[in-house]
Write a protein that holds these residues in place. Structure first.
Motif, short mmCIF file in Angstrom:
data_model
loop_
_atom_site.label_atom_id
_atom_site.label_comp_id
_atom_site.label_asym_id
_atom_site.label_seq_id
_atom_site.Cartn_x
_atom_site.Cartn_y
_atom_site.Cartn_z
N TRP A 7 0.83 -1.21 0.00
CA TRP A 7 0.00 0.00 0.00
C TRP A 7 0.86 1.26 0.00
N GLY A 8 1.93 1.26 0.80
CA GLY A 8 2.80 2.42 0.87
C GLY A 8 3.48 2.73 -0.45
N ARG A 9 3.61 1.72 -1.31
CA ARG A 9 4.21 1.92 -2.63
C ARG A 9 3.19 2.32 -3.69
N GLY A 10 1.93 2.41 -3.30
CA GLY A 10 0.89 2.78 -4.26
C GLY A 10 0.36 1.62 -5.06
N TYR A 11 0.68 0.39 -4.63
CA TYR A 11 0.22 -0.79 -5.36
C TYR A 11 -1.25 -1.07 -5.04
N VAL A 12 -2.03 -1.36 -6.07
CA VAL A 12 -3.39 -1.86 -5.92
C VAL A 12 -3.56 -3.02 -6.90
N GLU A 13 -4.17 -4.08 -6.45
CA GLU A 13 -4.31 -5.27 -7.29
C GLU A 13 -5.14 -4.98 -8.54
N PRO A 14 -4.76 -5.53 -9.67
CA PRO A 14 -5.63 -5.46 -10.84
C PRO A 14 -6.87 -6.31 -10.62
N VAL A 15 -7.99 -5.85 -11.16
CA VAL A 15 -9.23 -6.63 -11.09
C VAL A 15 -9.31 -7.47 -12.35
#
Length: 696
Positions: free
Chosen positions: A371-379
């Protein structure tokens, strides 16, 4: 606001007291009023509903739409119920009406809606399917004026089979309406917005204008101030209750757990400490959940403990704190939960993580690292939904009474896999009696009647399988539902259940009607629910766990307990982690390959290794157990020249794939195997160096 309806603008400014629209709402006006398909992205409570509804109401007025012209679809009924008063207000400003249609709406109310159709209908995909196949609904008249659909929490649909079902139903609706239907998706932050937009367009991708509107979620994420996200280690449910009871007294706290059993156990522990506590999860009765949510919304010094049922934007009033037990399953889920706080002026978003064990502590730290790296899982939509194809063909036969042998595929406007590529599935349905053939037409057959015909084919409208549960009743009040395993396992003394955070002694069980009658008890109750199917952590999250064990810290506050126990976890993991690749470790007990690659990757690798992998093992996120006699040379040979093999799927697993019985057995097993596989990451792991360790 110049492009919106003047009456609507008057109420936005004077009734709502808004001096201006939010950036998302402002930027959505042009594409939505212009008829483009759109994906509107914003954090929780970012005004997404208004960003879609205000332009659609304005277009409704400008273009003089009549009858039912807009559908508003949500993944859960509670969210629809929560939205109804707000949308009734907005529609009322411009002389329009909104209706509600789902499984809890009475038949008399539904008949009234059919007689006098609203302009906007709040519903679920399952209810839309039921309307299409019902003999009591003239679907061509009801949907003749349909112009647009709003899909709220679209990411929650797209990631599982309900998304495929929704897309297929939308294609059928466009055929019934005789025009393309504008699609507007609302979502929190996702890792692949352009791909999600393309998915939502269905058969219209490439032929209709589209827009992704996301002014509030682009660029580097804005992290809350230091200290507002905190990670702690508590070691047990009892200790978690002690911490929650002691901290933030006088505030409203929403506690998330990722299992119903944990919700029940924590709720009971908090009540034992005289904390005003409410519970919310899917196995509680609708009335029980509604009472809890309303009481919590109007309360002040209280706690509500919930599964993800309160993640999707249901309004429970202003929150002071969010507390997370262990870790949610994804960064996207954490963002949803974090967004429940910080809504009042002067407040900030916050979350306290309480880890119950070392593995959960490492997983929470890993998730916060991502989260701190700005990562969000692809849907990503589940691949190869062949069972949904079978369900849709049968649903179409019910909808139309008969379908042409050569024309059925037109109903989905060429959308794969509901196109001509599904002909082998249709042939199987005919051969096995699910469909009957009469000349050039196909009808519902006796096998479909026998398997799905109960309650007027209501089982055909949902594509997920609900495990059998017993309704728990005290006096005349329904408390919720429990797993039948709790009613059959051997116990000494009275049988006591834990449900709604209270203990109940079982007085009588009606096995035929699946009802369990109870009375309050002071004894300690037990809660448990069976979760069918296979699951596990992703490649990204498991690799982040390895980074944490190698020394990476997330950009949040760590308590002294969390720091000390992370050091303990890192010490324990020393022989299993290596920054340059994977580790094969031999001990006195066994031989394991520590891939740190996630459940689906390891499922592929274990299957690919064949006889070198222990056939009796259950797949783990972190390691694969190898056959004890495996030599280093044999392992290197097997991994260097490997051809990836889909995981083996036990036929018992097919019980969790609804409508699998309408597929050839080989196709059903292949569908599941494909879904349990992560081929790209398995290939990447095989290319990594391997370190071999032998414990002396």
């Amino acid at each position: 606001m110049d492009d919106l309806s003047p009456v609507l603008v008057h109420h936005i400014v004077n009734t709502l007291g808004w001096p201006a629209l939010r950036p998302l709402q402002r930027e959505a006006v042009g594409p939505v009023m212009g008829g483009s398909d759109a994906l509107l992205l914003a954090p929780t409570a970012g005004g997404k509903t208004e960003a879609a509804v205000f332009p659609l109401l304005s277009a409704m007025e400008r273009e003089r739409w009549t009858g039912l012209s807009v559908l508003y679809v949500c993944p859960i009924k509670a969210l629809l119920n929560n939205l109804l008063p707000r949308l009734e207000t907005y529609c009322g400003w411009v002389g329009r009406r909104v209706g509600l249609w789902h499984g809890d709406v009475t038949s008399s109310r539904r008949r009234a809606l059919l007689r006098d159709r609203p302009d906007i209908l709040l519903t679920t995909p399952e209810s839309l399917e039921a309307m299409l196949v019902s003999v009591n609904v003239d679907h061509r008249t009801v949907f003749s004026g349909l112009r647009a659909i709003v899909v709220d929490e679209v990411h929650a649909f797209a990631g599982d089979d309900r998304g495929w079902h929704l897309l297929a139903v939308l294609e059928r609706l466009s055929r019934v309406a005789g025009r393309p239907i504008q699609r507007v998706g609302l979502s929190a932050t996702v890792g692949n917005p352009e791909e999600l937009m393309e998915w939502l367009q269905g058969s219209s991708r490439g032929s209709r204008p589209r827009a992704v509107v996301a002014p509030d979620v682009v660029g580097t994420p804005v992290l809350p101030p230091p200290g507002e996200i905190e990670l702690d280690y508590v070691g047990s449910v009892a200790n978690a209750a002690k911490v929650i009871a002691a901290l933030h007294r006088g505030e409203k706290r929403l506690v998330f757990c990722d299992s119903r059993q944990l919700v029940e156990e924590l709720g009971a522990a908090l009540r034992a400490r005289d904390v005003t506590t409410f519970l919310s999860h899917a196995s509680l009765s609708v009335d029980e959940r509604r009472r809890a949510e309303e009481a919590f919304a109007s309360g002040r010094d209280c706690v509500i403990v919930s599964t993800s049922t309160l993640e999707l934007g249901i309004d429970v009033g202003d929150l002071d704190r969010v507390i997370q037990i262990n870790a949610p399953s994804s960064v996207a889920s954490f963002l949803q939960r974090l967004g429940r706080t910080g809504r009042r002026a002067g407040s900030v978003r916050n979350c306290l993580f309480l880890a119950l064990d070392l593995d959960s502590l490492v997983e929470a730290a890993a998730l916060l690292l991502l989260w701190g790296r700005g990562y969000v899982e692809p849907v990503l939509a589940p691949p190869e939904p062949r069972h949904i194809v079978a369900q849709q063909v049968l649903g179409l036969a019910l909808q139309e009474n008969k379908i042409g042998r050569g024309l059925w595929a037109q109903s989905w406007n060429g959308l794969a896999p509901f196109d001509r590529s599904a002909e082998p599935i249709v042939a199987h349905l005919v051969n096995e009696g699910f469909l009957e053939r009469d000349g050039e037409f196909l009808f519902i057959g006796p096998e479909a009647e026998a398997r799905f015909g109960r309650r007027h084919f209501m089982g055909m409208t949902a594509v997920f399988t609900a495990p059998p549960e017993f309704t728990v009743i005290s006096g005349r009040q329904e408390i919720g539902r429990t797993d039948p395993m709790l009613l059959t396992e051997a116990v000494e003394g009275p049988r006591v259940l834990l449900l709604a955070g209270r203990s109940w002694k079982v007085t009588w069980i009606d096995w035929k009607r699946r009802r369990c009658f109870v009375e309050p008890s002071d004894l300690r109750g037990k809660a448990r629910w069976y979760s069918p199917g296979l699951s596990g952590a992703s490649y990204a999250l498991t690799r982040a766990c390895r980074e944490v064990l190698l020394g990476a810290d997330p950009p949040v506050s760590l308590t002294r307990r969390a720091t000390a126990h992370l050091a303990e976890a890192r010490e324990d993991a020393l022989p299993t982690v290596h920054p340059g690749g994977t580790v094969v470790r031999r001990t006195d007990h066994d031989l394991r390959w520590y891939t740190w690659a996630g459940f689906r990757t390891n499922a592929v690798l274990a299957s690919t290794l064949g006889s070198l992998a222990d056939e009796s093992q259950r797949i783990d996120d972190v390691w694969i157990r190898l056959a004890p006699e495996t030599a280093v040379g044999a392992f290197r040979t097997a991994t260097s020249a490997a051809h990836l093999v889909l995981p083996h799927v036990d036929e018992e697993a097919l019980r969790g794939l609804k409508f699998s019985e309408a597929l050839p057995r080989r196709l059903a097993l292949t569908t599941l195997a494909t879904r349990f596989a992560d081929l790209p990451h398995a290939e990447a792991v095989l290319e990594e160096p391997v370190r071999f360790l032998v414990d002396r």
